[in-house]
Each structure stands twice: as structure tokens, then as C-alpha cells.
Scaffold this active site. Structure first.
Site, PDB file in Angstrom:
ATOM      1  N   TYR A 142       2.175  -8.235   3.635  1.00 14.18           N
ATOM      2  CA  TYR A 142       1.430  -7.065   3.154  1.00 14.18           C
ATOM      3  C   TYR A 142       2.432  -5.985   2.785  1.00 14.18           C
ATOM      4  CZ  TYR A 142      -1.647  -2.942   3.239  1.00 14.18           C
ATOM      5  OH  TYR A 142      -2.324  -1.787   2.932  1.00 14.18           O
ATOM      6  N   ASP A 237      11.007  -5.092   2.102  1.00 11.44           N
ATOM      7  CA  ASP A 237      10.014  -4.162   2.606  1.00 11.44           C
ATOM      8  C   ASP A 237      10.238  -4.028   4.108  1.00 11.44           C
ATOM      9  OD1 ASP A 237       7.867  -2.799   3.569  1.00 11.44           O
ATOM     10  OD2 ASP A 237       6.354  -3.939   2.459  1.00 11.44           O
ATOM     11  N   LYS A 265       6.628   4.092   8.243  1.00 13.59           N
ATOM     12  CA  LYS A 265       6.339   3.991   9.669  1.00 13.59           C
ATOM     13  C   LYS A 265       7.356   4.716  10.570  1.00 13.59           C
ATOM     14  CE  LYS A 265       2.922   0.496   9.113  1.00 13.59           C
ATOM     15  NZ  LYS A 265       2.857  -0.615   8.218  1.00 13.59           N
TER      16      LYS A 265
END
Ligand SMILES: *Cc1c(COP(=O)(O)O)cnc(C)c1O
Length: 425
Positions: A142, A237, A265
Site C-alpha cells: 500500500y 516507500d 509516519k
């Protein structure tokens, strides 16, 4: 009606599904979602005052624990000086230089406001830099909700993407090639066929979004080789893994240097923040220096910057990675033992301070094997844990996270609560 349920039904009147992000509705595990009142350290409390030991950690950012005093102080002090300027502030320069010093492949960095934005902008940059159109992604990874990457594929072989959601045109999805994770052969085949048109390969170097799945030994190397050979860009990522697995992220751990790295994050320590960065000649293609446009009203926001700086400062000072790994090992092994005693088939994939419990007897190494997990079992496990006061991600295909605020005692307490939950299954 409980206060959680009452508020949730009100929420559903004014927000789609009652939430600001889908998984918060607890649909895949059933039951009313909890609505959070506050959090501190490794604990979180819902509006009914019920306490949970938190292994969700806001899906990863909260590596220092909730409401870390130094981060809170930095944010409060900055808030008095203004919330947003729409112009450059010194904290951006500080954080950019910290990121460039810590992440091996980054010379220059552009701040954005979310992980989605980071990946979306990185893909645009890769297309602009190479002048090519295809993007390669891996099944089960994702990368945020950006059209080009919100596509799914067939199983086991390279396929052109099909829209993973309503609202993404087929034509758009077809520009994405979807490959199985941990399968170097499928990758090499795809490059033989389409290599000259592939702008970039986007990958979670450790997958966290199909549950934790580690890259097999030669997989990342094969990707590095193929992208080099065909002059495509490699995009890591590291929105989850950056500053989570080590100060230099997964790339430092595995000794691989991607062309572009996406962060989010942990970088913002709980404030909205994302970033993408890479080598100077690539990053100089970003506007205003270069032709690839990308902008943001709130980008480089001073509150996010000071939260990020303070979070990284604490990580640099405390070097918690060994501690976190050891604590996580104890928790994961404890859970495994409890499940084994009950004869419940399971696999636990773990690295650093992240792990996933899969209810399967297969090795989990890609999305296909992840899907062999008994999600009904997971749902019951989740609800039993919640009722005992242990919060984990409300979906099988996610990672549990630990923070520096979790102590040995918290882990022992958690294991006691988890034992009760498993006994009740
Ligand atoms: C969470 C996540 C994103 C998206 O970040 P948002 O801040 O939710 O937009 C992108 N990539 C990975 C690997 C993620 O885990």
C-alpha cells in the site's frame, strides 16, 4: 447504548461511515469502533474511560509513545509563534538537513503533508525525470490512496493493473504493472518486456500493509539491478520503515540505495507530515528548480517540523532500536506460545518493532500467502483483545507497533490480557 456506540451513530450522520479514514470503522473485525478520548505513553483511553495498551501506535508514527513531553513542549512553544506562515521557516532547513544526514540515499528532500502525497509526488518526479509512463508496484503493498497505485493485479504473475477502487479510470490503472512480492522472476520478465517504458518501481522494502512481510534475500537486490540496467528509478516507500527499523530506514539495514525515498509516519511523530527525497540531480527536477511541479499550502508547516525534529532528536539520542527489537521479540514469542498451547495455527512475521500474527500454517511471503490467514479468527481475536484492554490494528493485514514508552512490565501485562483473550476464544 454505550458512549462509543452513541457517538459513532452520531458520527455516521455527518461523516461517511462515521470516520475520516475507512479502517477506523472496524468493518473487517465487526463491532462498534472505539472513539478515543486521549493517549499517553503506551496507553490509550476511549470516551468511556476504558484503558487499552496500545499496539496500533497511530499506525506507526508514535515510536516515542503518545504525548512525549519533549515533542509536546516543542509543538506548544511553536504554536505560540504561529501555526502556518506559507513561507519558509528555519525548522524546515533543520529537519531537511537531519533527514539528509540520516537517510543514506537522500541529498535533498521536499516536505509534503502525508505519505500519500509523498509517494504521489515521487512517482510524478520519476515519470518527469525518465520521460516514461509505466509504474511497477507489488501486490499487497500500500502506498497511500493515489490513483496510479490504488490498483490491484492478478495473482502470481505480472499484470497490468485494474482499478482498485471506483473512481480510477481503467486507462490510468493500465499504466501500472502489478507484480507479486518476493518474486524476482516475475520482475525480470516484466523488465524484459517493458523495461524501456518503466519509469519506476515502487516498493515497501519491508511490507507492512499486507501484514508484515519481509523481503527475501535476493529480491531487493534483483530490483536494484533491474532498475539500474534499464535506467528506471527505484522508489523505496519507507513511510512505515523510515526511522522505525533504524535511523536510516530499511535501506540502511539492507544496504540498498534507492533513487527516491518516501517518508511519513515516524517523521512527523504524530503530526501530519510526509517527505520525498533522493540524489541531488533527481531532486533538482522538482519545481521551482526543475520542470516537475509540486506544491503545498501547508508544506513545511512549522508545527510538523518541530515535532519531526524533536522526534528524530530523541531517536538519535536514545537509539532505542535494540530495546524495541528485544521487547517486540518477547511479545511476539509470548503470543506465539499462548496460541501454540491452544493449538491455534499461526505464523508471526517480525522485524524490529513491527510484527503481524497471521492465522495460517503457511509461511507468509507475499499477498497470496497472507490471504491464507483465517480472517474470521483474526476478527474474534481482535474483539477479545479489545475487550481485555489491548488495542491492535483492526485488520489482519496490518502491522502491530511498539514504542519506546512500552516497558517490560507493559509487555507482561499485555501478555496476561492476551492470555485471557485467547482463553475466551
Ligand atoms: C501509511 C502509508 C502510506 C500513506 O501515508 P498517509 O500519511 O496515510 O497518506 C504510504 N505508504 C505506506 C507504506 C504506508 O504505510
Amino acid at each position: 447504548m454505550s458512549k462509543n456506540a452513541e457517538l459513532f451513530s452520531l458520527a455516521k450522520r455527518f461523516m461517511p461511515g462515521g470516520v475520516s479514514s475507512p479502517v477506523r470503522a472496524f468493518k473487517s473485525v465487526g463491532g462498534d469502533p472505539i472513539i478515543v478520548e486521549r493517549a499517553e505513553g503506551c496507553k490509550i483511553w476511549d470516551v468511556e474511560g476504558k484503558e487499552y495498551i496500545d499496539f496500533l501506535c497511530s499506525w506507526g508514527p508514535i515510536i516515542l509513545g503518545h504525548a512525549h513531553p519533549e515533542v509536546v513542549q516543542a509543538v506548544c512553544e511553536q504554536a505560540h509563534k504561529g501555526l502556518s506562515y506559507g513561507l519558509t521557516n528555519p525548522h524546515e532547513i533543520t529537519l531537511a538537513s537531519m533527514v539528509a544526514n540520516l537517510v543514506p540515499s537522500i541529498d535533498k528532500v521536499r516536505f509534503v503533508s502525508s505519505g500519500t502525497e509523498a509517494v504521489m509526488s515521487a512517482v510524478r518526479l520519476a515519470r518527469g525525470y525518465t520521460g516514461r509512463k509505466y509504474v511497477v508496484k507489488f501486490e499487497g503493498c500500500y502506498h497511500g490512496h493515489y490513483d496510479s497505485l490504488l490498483v490491484s493485479g492478478g495473482s502470481g504473475v505480472a499484470t497490468f493493473g485494474i482499478p482498485g477502487t471506483a473512481g480510477v479510470p481503467e486507462e490510468m490503472a493500465k499504466l501500472t504493472l502489478v507484480l507479486p512480492y518476493n518474486n524476482p522472476h516475475a520482475l525480470i520478465e516484466a523488465f524484459e518486456k517493458y523495461g524501456e517504458d518503466i519509469a519506476c518501481v515502487v516498493i515497501e522494502p519491508v511490507a507492512g500493509n499486507m501484514g508484515v512481510v519481509l523481503p527475501e534475500e535476493d529480491f531487493l537486490k534483483a530490483i536494484e539491478e533491474q532498475t539500474k540496467k534499464y535506467a528506471s528509478l527505484l522508489i523505496f516507500d519507507e513511510v512505515i520503515t523510515g526511522f522505525r527499523l533504524s535511523l536510516g530506514g530499511a535501506q540502511e539495514l539492507f544496504g540498498i540505495r534507492p533513487d527516491i525515498t518516501c517518508l511519513g509516519k515516524v517523521l512527523g511523530g504524530g503530526m501530519p507530515l510526509g517527505a520525498y527525497g533522493g540524489k541531488e540531480d533527481i531532486m533538482n527536477k522538482v519545481s521551482p528548480e526543475g520542470p516537475v511541479y509540486q506544491a503545498g499550502t501547508l508544506s513545511g508547516n512549522p508545527l510538523s517540523m518541530v515535532a519531526g525534529i524533536k522526534t528524530l532528536e530523541v531517536l538519535i539520542r536514545e537509539k532505542p532500536y535494540k530495546y524495541l527489537e528485544e521487547l517486540t521479540r518477547r511479545l511476539a514469542e509470548g503470543i506465539s506460545e499462548l496460541l501454540r498451547e491452544k493449538g491455534i495455527p499461526h505464523r508471526i512475521n517480525r522485524i524490529g518493532s513491527m510484527f503481524t500474527v497471521f492465522f495460517t500454517d503457511q509461511e507468509v511471503k507475499d499477498f497470496q500467502s497472507a490471504k491464507s490467514s483465517d480472517t474470521q479468527m483474526f476478527a474474534r481475536f481482535f474483539r477479545a483483545l479489545l475487550s481485555e484492554g489491548v488495542l491492535i490494528p483492526p485488520s489482519q493485514f496490518e502491522a502491530w507497533f511498539l514504542s519506546m514508552a512500552h516497558t517490560q512490565k507493559d509487555i507482561d501485562d499485555a501478555l496476561e490480557r492476551i492470555k485471557k483473550a485467547i482463553d475466551s476464544l
